[in-house]
Design a protein around this motif. Structure first.
Motif, PDB file in Angstrom:
ATOM      1  N   HIS A   1      61.206  33.592  51.296  1.00 59.92           N
ATOM      2  CA  HIS A   1      60.104  32.640  51.498  1.00 59.92           C
ATOM      3  C   HIS A   1      59.236  32.570  50.256  1.00 59.92           C
ATOM      4  N   PHE A   2      58.983  31.340  49.814  1.00 61.40           N
ATOM      5  CA  PHE A   2      58.083  31.149  48.680  1.00 61.40           C
ATOM      6  C   PHE A   2      56.731  30.645  49.174  1.00 61.40           C
ATOM      7  N   HIS A   3      55.686  31.208  48.625  1.00 62.27           N
ATOM      8  CA  HIS A   3      54.333  30.744  48.921  1.00 62.27           C
ATOM      9  C   HIS A   3      53.747  30.286  47.597  1.00 62.27           C
ATOM     10  N   GLU A   4      53.834  28.972  47.355  1.00 62.08           N
ATOM     11  CA  GLU A   4      53.405  28.460  46.054  1.00 62.08           C
ATOM     12  C   GLU A   4      51.891  28.270  46.022  1.00 62.08           C
ATOM     13  N   LEU A   5      51.295  28.694  44.955  1.00 66.15           N
ATOM     14  CA  LEU A   5      49.837  28.680  44.812  1.00 66.15           C
ATOM     15  C   LEU A   5      49.432  27.575  43.857  1.00 66.15           C
ATOM     16  N   ARG A   6      48.368  26.866  44.213  1.00 72.92           N
ATOM     17  CA  ARG A   6      47.872  25.827  43.310  1.00 72.92           C
ATOM     18  C   ARG A   6      46.352  25.709  43.348  1.00 72.92           C
ATOM     19  N   SER A   7      45.713  26.465  44.231  1.00 72.84           N
ATOM     20  CA  SER A   7      44.256  26.384  44.347  1.00 72.84           C
ATOM     21  C   SER A   7      43.589  27.029  43.134  1.00 72.84           C
ATOM     22  N   THR A   8      42.453  26.461  42.752  1.00 72.99           N
ATOM     23  CA  THR A   8      41.663  27.088  41.687  1.00 72.99           C
ATOM     24  C   THR A   8      40.445  27.802  42.274  1.00 72.99           C
ATOM     25  N   GLU A   9      40.423  27.897  43.599  1.00 64.97           N
ATOM     26  CA  GLU A   9      39.408  28.704  44.280  1.00 64.97           C
ATOM     27  C   GLU A   9      40.097  29.914  44.904  1.00 64.97           C
ATOM     28  N   PRO A  10      39.379  31.028  45.064  1.00 67.51           N
ATOM     29  CA  PRO A  10      40.000  32.182  45.723  1.00 67.51           C
ATOM     30  C   PRO A  10      40.462  31.818  47.127  1.00 67.51           C
ATOM     31  N   GLU A  11      41.620  32.318  47.536  1.00 67.90           N
ATOM     32  CA  GLU A  11      42.114  32.060  48.895  1.00 67.90           C
ATOM     33  C   GLU A  11      42.886  33.273  49.398  1.00 67.90           C
ATOM     34  N   ILE A  12      42.833  33.447  50.706  1.00 71.04           N
ATOM     35  CA  ILE A  12      43.599  34.542  51.319  1.00 71.04           C
ATOM     36  C   ILE A  12      45.054  34.108  51.387  1.00 71.04           C
ATOM     37  N   ILE A  13      45.967  34.911  50.850  1.00 74.60           N
ATOM     38  CA  ILE A  13      47.376  34.508  50.844  1.00 74.60           C
ATOM     39  C   ILE A  13      48.245  35.429  51.689  1.00 74.60           C
ATOM     40  N   PHE A  14      47.702  36.593  52.066  1.00 75.24           N
ATOM     41  CA  PHE A  14      48.447  37.493  52.964  1.00 75.24           C
ATOM     42  C   PHE A  14      47.430  38.252  53.798  1.00 75.24           C
ATOM     43  N   GLU A  15      47.750  38.403  55.091  1.00 75.05           N
ATOM     44  CA  GLU A  15      46.852  39.180  55.943  1.00 75.05           C
ATOM     45  C   GLU A  15      47.628  39.718  57.124  1.00 75.05           C
ATOM     46  N   ASP A  16      47.462  40.985  57.397  1.00 77.01           N
ATOM     47  CA  ASP A  16      47.976  41.536  58.648  1.00 77.01           C
ATOM     48  C   ASP A  16      46.900  42.471  59.198  1.00 77.01           C
ATOM     49  N   GLU A  17      47.263  43.366  60.130  1.00 73.20           N
ATOM     50  CA  GLU A  17      46.215  44.132  60.801  1.00 73.20           C
ATOM     51  C   GLU A  17      45.585  45.208  59.901  1.00 73.20           C
ATOM     52  N   LYS A  18      46.246  45.506  58.769  1.00 71.52           N
ATOM     53  CA  LYS A  18      45.722  46.594  57.948  1.00 71.52           C
ATOM     54  C   LYS A  18      45.285  46.181  56.547  1.00 71.52           C
ATOM     55  N   VAL A  19      45.796  45.040  56.078  1.00 67.65           N
ATOM     56  CA  VAL A  19      45.629  44.691  54.675  1.00 67.65           C
ATOM     57  C   VAL A  19      45.347  43.193  54.518  1.00 67.65           C
ATOM     58  N   ARG A  20      44.576  42.852  53.476  1.00 71.56           N
ATOM     59  CA  ARG A  20      44.343  41.451  53.152  1.00 71.56           C
ATOM     60  C   ARG A  20      44.534  41.282  51.640  1.00 71.56           C
ATOM     61  N   VAL A  21      45.204  40.196  51.246  1.00 71.96           N
ATOM     62  CA  VAL A  21      45.392  39.917  49.821  1.00 71.96           C
ATOM     63  C   VAL A  21      44.844  38.514  49.538  1.00 71.96           C
ATOM     64  N   SER A  22      44.005  38.402  48.502  1.00 69.52           N
ATOM     65  CA  SER A  22      43.441  37.114  48.107  1.00 69.52           C
ATOM     66  C   SER A  22      43.720  36.881  46.633  1.00 69.52           C
ATOM     67  N   THR A  23      43.655  35.598  46.251  1.00 71.65           N
ATOM     68  CA  THR A  23      43.812  35.281  44.827  1.00 71.65           C
ATOM     69  C   THR A  23      42.477  35.425  44.099  1.00 71.65           C
ATOM     70  N   ILE A  24      42.580  35.689  42.828  1.00 67.93           N
ATOM     71  CA  ILE A  24      41.425  35.694  41.923  1.00 67.93           C
ATOM     72  C   ILE A  24      41.779  34.727  40.794  1.00 67.93           C
ATOM     73  N   PRO A  25      41.339  33.468  40.872  1.00 67.89           N
ATOM     74  CA  PRO A  25      41.709  32.505  39.825  1.00 67.89           C
ATOM     75  C   PRO A  25      41.236  32.978  38.449  1.00 67.89           C
ATOM     76  N   LEU A  26      42.167  33.032  37.519  1.00 64.18           N
ATOM     77  CA  LEU A  26      41.848  33.521  36.166  1.00 64.18           C
ATOM     78  C   LEU A  26      41.911  32.355  35.187  1.00 64.18           C
ATOM     79  N   GLN A  27      41.564  32.631  33.952  1.00 66.34           N
ATOM     80  CA  GLN A  27      41.584  31.593  32.906  1.00 66.34           C
ATOM     81  C   GLN A  27      42.537  31.994  31.803  1.00 66.34           C
ATOM     82  N   HIS A  28      43.708  31.369  31.802  1.00 66.60           N
ATOM     83  CA  HIS A  28      44.740  31.719  30.818  1.00 66.60           C
ATOM     84  C   HIS A  28      45.370  30.422  30.321  1.00 66.60           C
ATOM     85  N   ARG A  29      46.403  30.516  29.506  1.00 67.73           N
ATOM     86  CA  ARG A  29      46.999  29.301  28.934  1.00 67.73           C
ATOM     87  C   ARG A  29      47.741  28.473  29.977  1.00 67.73           C
ATOM     88  N   VAL A  30      48.224  29.133  31.017  1.00 64.76           N
ATOM     89  CA  VAL A  30      48.852  28.443  32.141  1.00 64.76           C
ATOM     90  C   VAL A  30      48.142  28.874  33.420  1.00 64.76           C
TER      91      VAL A  30
END
Lengths: 307, 307
Positions: free
Chosen positions: A113-142
Motif C-alpha cells: 500500500h502506498f500513501h502518497e503525501l502532498r500536503s504542505t501542512e502537518p498531517e497525521i499519516i499513521f495512527e493506532d492504539e499506541k502510536v501516532r505518526v505525523s508529517t513535519i513539512p520541511l524546506q528542501h530542493r524537492v
C-alpha cells in the motif's frame, strides 16, 4: 523507543559510510525511516528482522534517502512475505516503484500500500492504539517531510499494595489501568489515583532531514524528547546551504534550542569532512545535549537518554 | 582483457555477497556489465575509477542486475562528470531512469545516452576501432541479453631485425603494422610477412546471465576464449530451472563444451548453498577448464589464463 542508525551520511554510499536510513522501534512497532541504496544490507548487518517492518516512511525522493526502497520491496517478495507493507512518501513514489516491478515482471505477492503525501501542512499519516505518526513539512530542493513519532499515553500502573489493601477484584484491573475509579461492593468510590501509579512518560521523536534552516520548524516540534536534525555542513560552509537547502550543525542546534527539545542527534554529514566530532563541538556552543549519529549506532531513549 | 567480479550471487544483496556486476577492461576501454544494488560501493572497494566507465551494459531489468544503476548515474552527477555515458539495456530502461531523475529534480549535467534493446537476434551494439560488442539473446523470465565482447584484430608487430636488414624507412611503419607489403626505392616488393610478426591473438569474451539451458546458445558463442555462464543451481535443484529459467553448473559446462570455448567461469550462484566449490566439481565432470567467479576476484585473461 529504540533508534538504530543504518546510515547517516549525505550524497553517495561509500565503502565505510551509508546514506540515510534508520529504524525506530516504538511500542513493538518497527518503523523504517528513509531507505537509501544499501539499506537491506545494513538491516542484515544490524540484525533487524525484515519481517517486522510493516511501515516505511520516505522523507523525499533524493537517491540518498530512497534508492534502496525498490530493492527492499523486491527482497520482501523473494523472502515470501505475506503481511501488508505500507509505504508513506511523496507523490510519484508509487509510479516509480510499480514501474520497476512491472519491468521486472515481479509484482509482490504481499499487499503493498502506498500513501502518497502532498500536503504542505502537518498531517497525521499513521495512527493506532499506541502510536501516532505525523508529517513535519520541511524546506528542501524537492518536496520533503520530516516525521514526528509519538507514543500515546500509556496505561496507568497498578499499585499492588493498594489493590491488596482495598481487596480489589481481579476483573477491575483493565478499568483501573484505563484510569477509571473503583466502586466497591458497598457502592463507595475509591479514586483511581489511590490504586494506580502514573505511567511511564510517553515519548516523542522528531526526524528532520533534509531541510534548510527555518524558524517555523521549531513550532512544529515543540518540546519533543529527541530531535534528529540534519547537519550537512559546518558553519564554515554555510554559504553552500542556500543553494543546496541544507543546514549546519549550529543551525540544527538553534532549532533544538528554539523548540525546547531534550536531546539533539545530528546526522546527514557531508563526506567532505575528515571526521564528525566538529559537528558536535559546533552545536554544543548553542545547545547543551548533543549526540552524533553514526552508522550502526543505537540510541535507546530510555536507557541511554534516561527519558 | 581483464575481468573484475564486483558481485556474482543471485537474488538479494547480502552482508558478504553482492548480486551481479562486473567490470571488463578491454583495449583501454572500461565496460561495466550489469549493475546491481551496491555496485558503486563495490567499484570503490575494487578501486575502479568511476570516470573511466563510459559504457554500461544491462542484461535485463531484474533487480539483482539493475537496481544499482540509478545510484551510479546519480553519483556520476554528484562527482561532476562531464563525459558522455552510454547505457545499453532492455526497452523501458530509459523511462525508469529518467522518471527517477525527474522525481529527484536531478537531471545529469553530462550527456546520458540510452540504447534500448528489443531484438531477439544477435546485433552489434557498440563498435570502434579496437572493440566490438554484440548481444547474445538469452532465454529468461524477462527479455534478456548476454553480451559478446571482441577485440578487433591487433596491428602486426614490427620485426626490428628485418627492418634494419632491409633498411626500411620510418615513414612506412604505419603501413607495415596495418599489413601492407613494402615497396623499396628500386620498386621491388618485400612481403609484409618478412618484416612483421603475427600480432597477439585477439580475444573474445561472452557474458551469459541469466538464462535457461538451450543448445542454440552454443552456436552464438562458438570458440570464444572465455565464457561466463550463470549457474544458479546444482543438478540436485534442476527441477527449479524450468520455473525460474535458470541453469545448473552442469548445463553451463554442456554449453561450454558444445561451443568449444577455452575457459568457463561460473557465477550467479543461489545463496541457498553453503559454499561454491560444488559448482566447480559438477561442471568439471563435463568440461575440463572451469573457474569460479567470486566477489572481488580478478581474471586477467592473458596472465591468468595464458591466452
Amino acid at each position: 523507543m529504540n533508534l538504530t542508525i543504518l546510515g547517516c551520511y549525505a550524497a553517495t554510499p561509500r565503502t565505510f559510510s551509508n546514506p540515510t536510513s534508520q529504524v525506530l522501534e516504538i511500542r513493538e512497532r518497527v518503523f523504517l525511516i528513509d531507505c537509501a541504496e544499501g539499506t537491506q544490507v545494513a538491516l542484515r548487518k544490524n540484525k533487524i528482522k525484515f519481517g517486522k517492518i510493516n511501515h516505511i516512511f520516505i522523507s523525499h525522493l533524493h537517491g540518498d534517502h530512497f534508492y534502496g526502497l525498490i530493492g527492499l520491496i523486491s527482497s520482501f517478495a523473494l523472502l515470501n512475505r505475506t503481511t501488508e507493507l505500507h509505504v508513506y512518501g511523496p507523490e510519484g513514489i508509487k509510479e516509480v516503484i510499480l514501474l520497476q516491478l512491472k519491468l521486472a515482471k515481479a509484482y509482490t505477492q504481499y499487499p503493498l500500500h502506498f500513501h502518497e503525501l502532498r500536503s504542505t501542512e502537518p498531517e497525521i499519516i499513521f495512527e493506532d492504539e499506541k502510536v501516532r505518526v505525523s508529517t513535519i513539512p520541511l524546506q528542501h530542493r524537492v518536496y520533503t517531510n520530516g516525521f514526528l513519532f509519538e507514543e500515546k499515553q500509556r496505561e496507568r500502573k497498578l499499585n499492588a499494595d493498594a489493590l491488596r489493601e482495598f481487596k480489589v477484584d481481579a476483573s477491575q484491573m483493565h478499568n483501573l489501568k484505563a484510569g477509571k475509579d473503583y466502586v466497591t461492593e458497598t457502592g463507595s468510590i475509591i479514586p483511581n489515583r489511590d490504586l494506580t501509579l502514573d505511567p511511564r512518560r510517553s515519548l516523542r521523536y522528531a526526524y528532520c532531514s533534509d531541510t534548510q534552516y527555518f524558524e517555523e520548524l521549531a513550532t512544529m516540534i515543540q518540546d519533543v524528547d529527541v530531535l534528529y536534525h540534519e547537519s550537512t555542513f559546518l558553519q564554515t560552509e554555510i554559504h553552500l546551504c542556500e543553494r543546496t537547502k541544507h543546514a549546519t550543525a549550529a543551525q540544527a542546534a538553534k532549532i533544538a534550542k528554539l523548540a525546547g527539545v531534550r536531546k539533539l542527534i545530528l546526522g546527514h554529514y557531508s563526506t567532505r569532512y575528515d571526521g564528525i566530532e566538529l559537528f558536535k563541538t559546533e552545536a554544543e556552543a548553542i545547545f547543551p545535549d548533543v549526540h552524533l549519529a553514526d552508522d550502526g549506532k543505537n540510541f535507546n531513549f530510555e536507557a541511554d537518554f534516561n527519558l
